[in-house]
Design an enzyme around this catalytic site. Structure first.
Site, PDB file in Angstrom:
ATOM      1  CG  ASN A 125      -1.709   1.277   1.413  1.00 10.92           C
ATOM      2  OD1 ASN A 125      -2.073   1.624   2.528  1.00 10.92           O
ATOM      3  ND2 ASN A 125      -2.007   1.969   0.334  1.00 10.92           N
ATOM      4  N   GLY A 126       0.730   2.070  -0.989  1.00 22.62           N
ATOM      5  CA  GLY A 126       1.545   3.275  -1.083  1.00 22.62           C
ATOM      6  C   GLY A 126       1.950   3.503  -2.518  1.00 22.62           C
TER       7      GLY A 126
HETATM    8  N1  LIG Z   1      -3.014   2.560  -3.855  1.00 22.62           N
HETATM    9  C1  LIG Z   1      -1.989   1.827  -3.609  1.00 22.62           C
HETATM   10  O1  LIG Z   1      -1.524   1.700  -2.464  1.00 22.62           O
HETATM   11  C2  LIG Z   1      -1.400   1.184  -4.825  1.00 22.62           C
HETATM   12  C3  LIG Z   1      -0.197   0.295  -4.622  1.00 22.62           C
HETATM   13  C4  LIG Z   1       0.672   0.254  -5.869  1.00 22.62           C
HETATM   14  N2  LIG Z   1       1.360   1.510  -6.030  1.00 22.62           N
HETATM   15  C5  LIG Z   1      -0.174  -0.068  -7.088  1.00 22.62           C
HETATM   16  O2  LIG Z   1      -0.436   0.793  -7.907  1.00 22.62           O
HETATM   17  O3  LIG Z   1      -0.604  -1.189  -7.226  1.00 22.62           O
END
Ligand SMILES: NC(=O)CC[C@H](N)C(=O)O
Ligand SMILES: O=P(O)(O)OC[C@H]1O[C@H](OP(=O)(O)OP(=O)(O)O)[C@H](O)[C@@H]1O
Length: 603
Positions: free
Chosen positions: A230-231
């Site tokens: 997540n991130g």
């Molecule tokens: N919203 C998020 O945490 C996405 C996680 C990751 N960056 C993705 O795009 O899958």
């Protein structure tokens, strides 16, 4: 290696460095951190055993795709964020007049308004982020993971997946859509084992394709590893370019994949030091869980942008999750947050080991988690989300009072702030809008001519509550302004005398680069217009936002990331938002191939 590993004060956590002579720690000076390292009394918690044997990798449904020449990827730059014209937070009309759906009202008629016209064909909300979960030491690991993902479904609806480990084999099921779309009894039966990680996705980098659905699994020299993230990594493109120059071939267009490549090329031993080594090269936001043949590892970036909590089930199984609502559902007791910059390793040999291996930076958890993303029944960054929203509503009532007969909320995320507002204002809270829970969030409006169809399908006004009343409507945020404008119109059509919008957050003027898929600055209405112009645009009789200073004062000063409201980014966004880097091959699900060009922001 003295001083490198910092056991937390809880006796459940222990330092590997002092007790495990088998570790070969080749990095002499890992940075010291400010975490509490006070407890000399250490003990182990050992979840049930996994059986060591030769590692294999088994991925159930993901079909891999291939990427073409990276030199075709355009370098992009983004304009600096503009200050909104007027930093005031409150605006009202001297002489409120109904601005209903009359075509004579250009400020409210989307057909006359190019800004709104563009929004009508797009999904017009702040996107969710992602949710992660990890479970170690429970014979029902994948089923618990599945339940926990349901609890986190609000964080991502594009895809879901689980990777479990059984007899040193990693099993993976991923798919696009909701958790209930992806998993069935038979799919869960393909995920045996007592440890598992899971993910619900809303993409920030890499488009919404099956190949980008997490957790990702990869084999490296010494075994297999799965990751759920997540991130968003702000230096993703740079890292990917470097890795590709060195010969790496990417399977996905997601930023998360670079982490696996960095782990694979790391020379560190043992495994968790490879993770640390990889994480040290990452910039931006990451709350991640990793799974290997014998370990579960949880990591949070040094600023702690995204939440990650740890809990334990009665049988001793250790659980990590993005929000405490997931722990509650699977009856895991909340123990604590994973600290910013902390690495927690769970395995059979050592139990739970907490290490502070990443540089310690100023904590910058995302304030928007409390405003919009997290569920009100969660405790996020050590604070109750419900309490935050309720208090914010109270503050808003004090800062922006208005004569009114009833307070209503834009469901769901405006509800708790509306309760706080009503209580402070001494005005009844009523359910003036009824939300249909059967309309998916990806609903696409069929055409401009029936442009309110979407919002009407989702939200129905209650005439009894609204007719002839001066109505305060509380919502958590305005992003592009389309929801508010449609809601104001609905409420006026239901006979409201006055409509006063109250927004339980400051105006959003900047995109998020740390895991929230907000639109580019030129699509953020408060980045383009001052409060009075936004009020005109949405057609309300008055409009007030929560002042940023009030939010900061309540949340406790600068210990949060307020970048979307202030434009001050704790980690400078080095690469622009890239949703489609590497999408050269269609997996047949997204229906589009963009030939690998990144999408430039229009300003
Ligand atoms: N919203 C998020 O945490 C996405 C996680 C990751 N960056 C993705 O795009 O899958
Ligand atoms: O200004 P806009 O671009 O229209 O976006 C803002 C709206 O989007 C979100 O609602 P969402 O539909 O996600 O529903 P929720 O409140 O149930 O989360 C948010 O709560 C606002 O209502």
């Amino acid at each position: 290696m003295a001083g490198v590993f910092c056991p937390l004060s809880s006796s459940k956590f222990r330092s590997l460095s002092s007790t495990n002579p088998t570790l070969h720690l080749s990095k002499p000076h890992l940075p010291a951190t400010a975490f509490p390292c006070s407890s000399p009394s250490l003990s182990k918690t050992c979840p049930p055993a996994l059986h060591p044997s030769k590692a294999h990798l088994s991925s159930a449904t993901l079909s891999r795709t291939h990427k073409a020449n990276p030199s075709r990827i355009r370098a992009l730059s983004q304009n600096p964020l503009e200050e909104p014209e007027n930093p005031s937070y409150f605006c009202e009309t001297e002489n409120p007049s109904p601005k209903s759906s009359s075509p004579n009202n250009p400020s409210h008629d989307s057909s006359q308004n190019p800004f709104l016209q563009r929004q009508l064909v797009e999904d017009d909300h702040p996107r969710e982020e992602c949710g992660v979960v990890g479970i170690y030491g429970d014979p029902e690991a994948s089923r618990l993971c599945y339940l926990a993902l349901h609890a986190l479904q609000h964080r991502g609806q594009e895809g879901a997946g689980i990777v479990s480990v059984n007899n040193n084999v990693l099993h993976s099921v991923t798919g696009t859509g909701l958790v209930s779309d992806v998993f069935s009894q038979s799919k869960l039966a393909q995920l045996p084992g007592s440890s598992a990680i899971g993910h619900v996705r809303y993409s920030t980098a890499g488009s919404s394709m099956l190949k980008n659905v997490q957790p990702f699994v990869a084999g490296y020299r010494f075994g297999s590893v799965g990751v759920a993230h997540n991130g968003n990594l702000v230096n993703y493109r740079t890292l990917r370019d470097t890795l590709e120059d060195q010969g790496s071939i990417f399977n996905t267009s997601s930023d998360t994949e670079v982490v696996l490549h960095l782990i694979a090329i790391s020379k560190e031993r043992p495994f968790f030091l490879r993770i640390v080594n990889a994480c040290k090269q990452l910039e931006g936001a990451y709350s991640m869980v990793f799974i290997t043949e014998d370990k579960l590892v949880a990591v949070r970036d040094p600023h702690g942008f995204r939440p990650l909590v740890m809990g334990r089930r009665e049988n001793g199984a250790v659980v990590f999750a993005s929000e405490t609502c997931a722990l509650d559902l699977i009856e895991a007791k909340y123990e604590r947050e994973v600290n910013p910059g902390e690495v927690i390793i769970v395995d059979n040999a050592e139990g739970v080991s907490s290490l502070c291996l990443l540089p310690h930076r100023e904590p910058k958890p995302c304030v928007f988690e409390h405003i919009y993303f997290s569920l009100p029944n969660s405790v996020v960054f050590g604070k109750s989300v419900y309490k935050s929203r309720y208090t914010i509503g109270q503050i808003l009532a004090k800062e922006a009072p208005v004569e009114c007969d009833v307070v209503i909320a834009v469901p769901d995320s405006g509800v708790v702030a509306a309760l706080g507002y009503a209580a402070m204002a001494g005005v009844p809270f009523q359910q003036g809008l009824i939300r249909s829970h059967y309309v998916g969030r990806t609903f696409i409006e069929p055409s401009q001519r029936i442009r309110d169809f979407g919002v009407k399908l989702k939200l129905a006004p209650v005439r009894d509550v609204l007719e002839g009343k001066r109505v305060v409507v509380v919502d958590d945020s305005i992003v592009r302004g389309t929801t508010s404008s449609k809601i104001v119109r609905l409420i006026k059509e239901a006979g409201a005398k006055e409509v006063h919008m109250r927004i339980a957050s400051p105006p959003i003027i900047g995109s998020c680069f740390y895991g929230v898929d907000t639109p580019s600055p030129d699509e953020l209405i408060s980045n383009k217009m001052n409060v009075e112009k936004v009020r005109e645009f949405i057609g309300s009789d008055s409009l007030a936002f929560l002042p940023l200073e009030s939010l900061k004062k309540f949340m406790g000063g600068s210990e949060f990331c307020y970048a979307c409201f202030s434009g001050d980014y704790p980690v400078p966004p080095r690469d622009v938002k890239i949703k489609h880097l590497g999408d050269f091959v269609d997996d047949g699900l997204s229906g589009k191939v963009d030939e690998g060009w990144t999408h430039a922001p229009s300003n």
